[in-house]
Design an enzyme around this catalytic site. Structure first.
Site: not given
Ligand code: NOJ
Ligand code: CA
Length: 608
Positions: A246, A288
């Site tokens: 993330d 990401e």
């Protein structure tokens, strides 16, 4: 039954629908310069490149199935729904964060990296889920959220109280002033005014790229890296197959820079990858990094950083091309997409749990997208549009199928967002991005079959309006309807899995005069079997029927076989190849060498 992959397809390719149970292998590697050997811990997949052929399904445990009537989905509930996912044919489950958390950012605000949020179950429930998924030949991808923690994490609670310069304080990024790192943009600009927040206990500012309750970890402190690796090993040791990294561009900050994608950040990713490669087999990491393709390319490194990165800029351009009825936005961004090392892969998606991000488009394009796809200002958040796939496409089945056909045939691994396979709607009256995170709609019973709780107790209300409500859109009724979107999706998933070319092959655009038509070739030579696959995809982006004439002279003598029906089309010659496409329709045509006549005989066999 119409629209079902003919069984002949499977037989012709010598492939059974379900891959055999993954065999757990362990093998030894010699440590450099030492006679000593390490036993790497195996993953559940057998092919090291399994992620290239995967079909990923993104879901939130909280949203999927509640087993104990408290209104919140949980691991026992998810286990009970695994048969559904296996039947859908997806091969890898991406779980949104399920760790202990105050849930102020839907779990991306983690308070304990190695636990399970009590609402979702226990670590033993997770282990049971993992075993049950693996038993069904599904791999499991979870979140590694290491840029920041919750302000309720014990590390942050200790850091605030600890004296400046102490090891505890040093876990986070502090400053006596909020004037440093001024060049780093604010991401959640609808809620945050600065990336610094004053902490009255610590008497200092702390750094956060997202919400102010999510302090960024300090990766200049080697102890932070060690703790992150510990958490990572915890889940890998349990058998988790992959991590989504993330917010990975923001790990390290330096004054005078945008604090994104710094060399120090890449060094950390390489350390994570090297640890995985040294100690485990057949796992992958997915970055990401919401950036332009050439800026994302370094996240693959020389094949020594991430195996996969999301292709963020492609996604809005697919919607743009559809609305403009012009292939240019798609061909343009793909022309800017660099080649990848052999072991790397793009992660492709149409929608996910966040807003349809418009950070990677020009200002004009953003205005256009807002105009075209978010009539109500409530549909907008930060730099994006918070809507699901079906509502974005006005519930037009042809458009939904067309966009899915691109998702499944473009180079990369497709990622489906839960509920989009049945055409679920959203609730723009819920705050943040919660409108696209409502309970899965299983049937027309109370709470859509998601939970037996009183409706008021659900973590979010189920969708109830006449068009999108659970009485109208749910799994049970779509299973009973052979023409449903669910059956169509299942069929496409099954078809795609028969061809390595989609996950592994090259992409080449054709350039027909009619720009409303997107035509591209996918080619793959399988080194293992010395077979070659050539597939021609043709998509009509227009709401009207379109003619197109394709230069296929290089394939003269081959026969295009329409892959959904296994229907042979007229053979290709040196002349332009004409096709007529219905509104929003697409063809996938396998360009077969003059082949065994048996391939073309009528068949009533269907995939059960
Ligand atoms: C990225 C996640 O996709 C998003 O949902 C979250 O809010 C941010 N990271 C911050 O944690
Ligand atoms: Ca529950």
């Amino acid at each position: 039954m119409n629209g079902v992959v003919p069984l002949r397809h499977f037989a012709a390719r010598g492939i059974s629908n379900h891959t055999p149970r993954a065999v757990h292998l362990s093998y030894k590697i010699a440590a450099v310069g030492k006679a000593e050997t390490h036993v790497k811990k195996p993953g559940s997949a057998t092919d090291p490149l399994w992620y290239k052929d995967a079909i990923i399904y993104e879901l939130h445990v909280r949203a999927f199935q509640d087993s104990n009537g408290d209104g919140i989905g949980d691991f026992p509930g998810l286990i009970a729904r695994l048969d559904y996912l296996q039947d859908l044919g997806v091969t890898c489950l991406w779980l949104l964060p399920f760790f202990p958390s105050p849930l102020r950012d839907d779990g991306y605000d983690i308070a304990d990296y190695t636990g399970v949020h009590p609402s979702y179950g226990t670590i033993d429930d997770f282990k049971r889920f993992l075993a049950a998924a693996h038993q069904r030949n599904m791999q499991v991808l979870i979140e590694l959220v290491i840029n920041h923690t919750s302000d309720q994490h014990p590390w942050f609670k200790a850091a605030r109280l600890a004296p400046p310069g102490s090891p505890e304080r040093d876990f986070y990024v502090w400053s006596p002033t909020d004037q440093t790192y001024k060049d780093a943009p604010i991401i959640f600009r609808d809620t945050e005014k600065s990336n610094w927040t004053w902490d009255d206990t610590a008497k200092a500012y702390y750094w956060h790229r997202f919400f102010s309750h999510q302090p960024d970890l300090n990766f200049d402190n080697p102890a932070v890296m060690e703790e992150v690796l510990k958490a990572m090993r915890f889940w890998l040791d349990l058998g988790v197959d992959a991590f989504r990294l993330d917010a990975i561009p923001y790990l390290v900050e330096r004054d005078g820079t945008s604090c994104e994608s710094l060399p120090e950040t890449h060094a950390i990713i390489r350390r994570i990858r090297a640890t995985i490669d040294a100690e485990y087999t057949n796992r992958f990491i997915l970055a990401e990094a919401n950036q332009w393709p050439d800026k994302v390319r370094p996240y693959f490194g020389d094949g020594d950083e991430c195996h996969m990165c999301f292709h963020f800029p492609l996604m809005p351009r697919i919607y743009m091309a559809l609305r403009q009825e012009d292939r240019l936005p798609i061909t343009d961004i793909m022309a800017q997409t660099p080649a990848l090392p052999d072991t790397c892969q793009w992660g492709l998606f149409l929608r996910n749990h966040d807003e349809l991000t418009l950070e990677m488009v020009s200002d004009d394009e953003r205005d256009y997208m807002y105009f075209a796809y978010s009539a109500d200002p409530r549909m907008r958040i930060n730099s994006g549009i918070r809507r699901r796939l079906a509502p974005l496409l006005d519930n037009n089945r042809h458009r939904i199928e067309l966009l899915n056909s691109l998702l499944f045939s473009f180079p990369g691994t497709p990622i489906l967002y839960y509920g989009d396979e049945i055409g679920m709607g959203d609730n723009i009256y819920l705050g943040d991005r919660n409108g696209v995170r409502t309970p899965m709609q299983w049937n027309s019973d109370r709470n859509a079959g998601f939970s037996t709780a009183v409706p008021e107790r659900l973590y979010f209300p189920v969708i109830m309006d006449p068009i999108w409500g659970y009485q109208a859109i749910n799994v049970e009724s779509e299973l009973a309807d052979p023409s449903s979107l669910l059956h169509w999706t299942r069929n496409m998933v099954a078809l795609r899995k028969l061809f390595h070319v989609f996950g592994r092959g090259t992409l080449e655009f054709l350039n027909p005069e009619n720009r409303k038509v997107l035509a591209y070739l996918r080619r793959y030579e399988d080194p293992a079997t010395s077979t070659s696959e050539v597939v021609l995809c043709v998509a009509n982006l227009s709401r009207f029927a379109q003619p197109v004439s394709l230069d296929l002279a290089q394939f003269a003598g081959r026969t295009p076989v329409e892959m959904l029906g296994y229907v042979p089309f007229p053979a290709i010659t040196a002349q332009p190849y004409p096709l007529t496409l219905a509104p929003y329709s697409f063809f996938w045509l396998e360009l077969q060498q003059p082949a065994a006549p048996d391939n073309f005989s009528e068949s009533s066999d269907v995939f059960p």
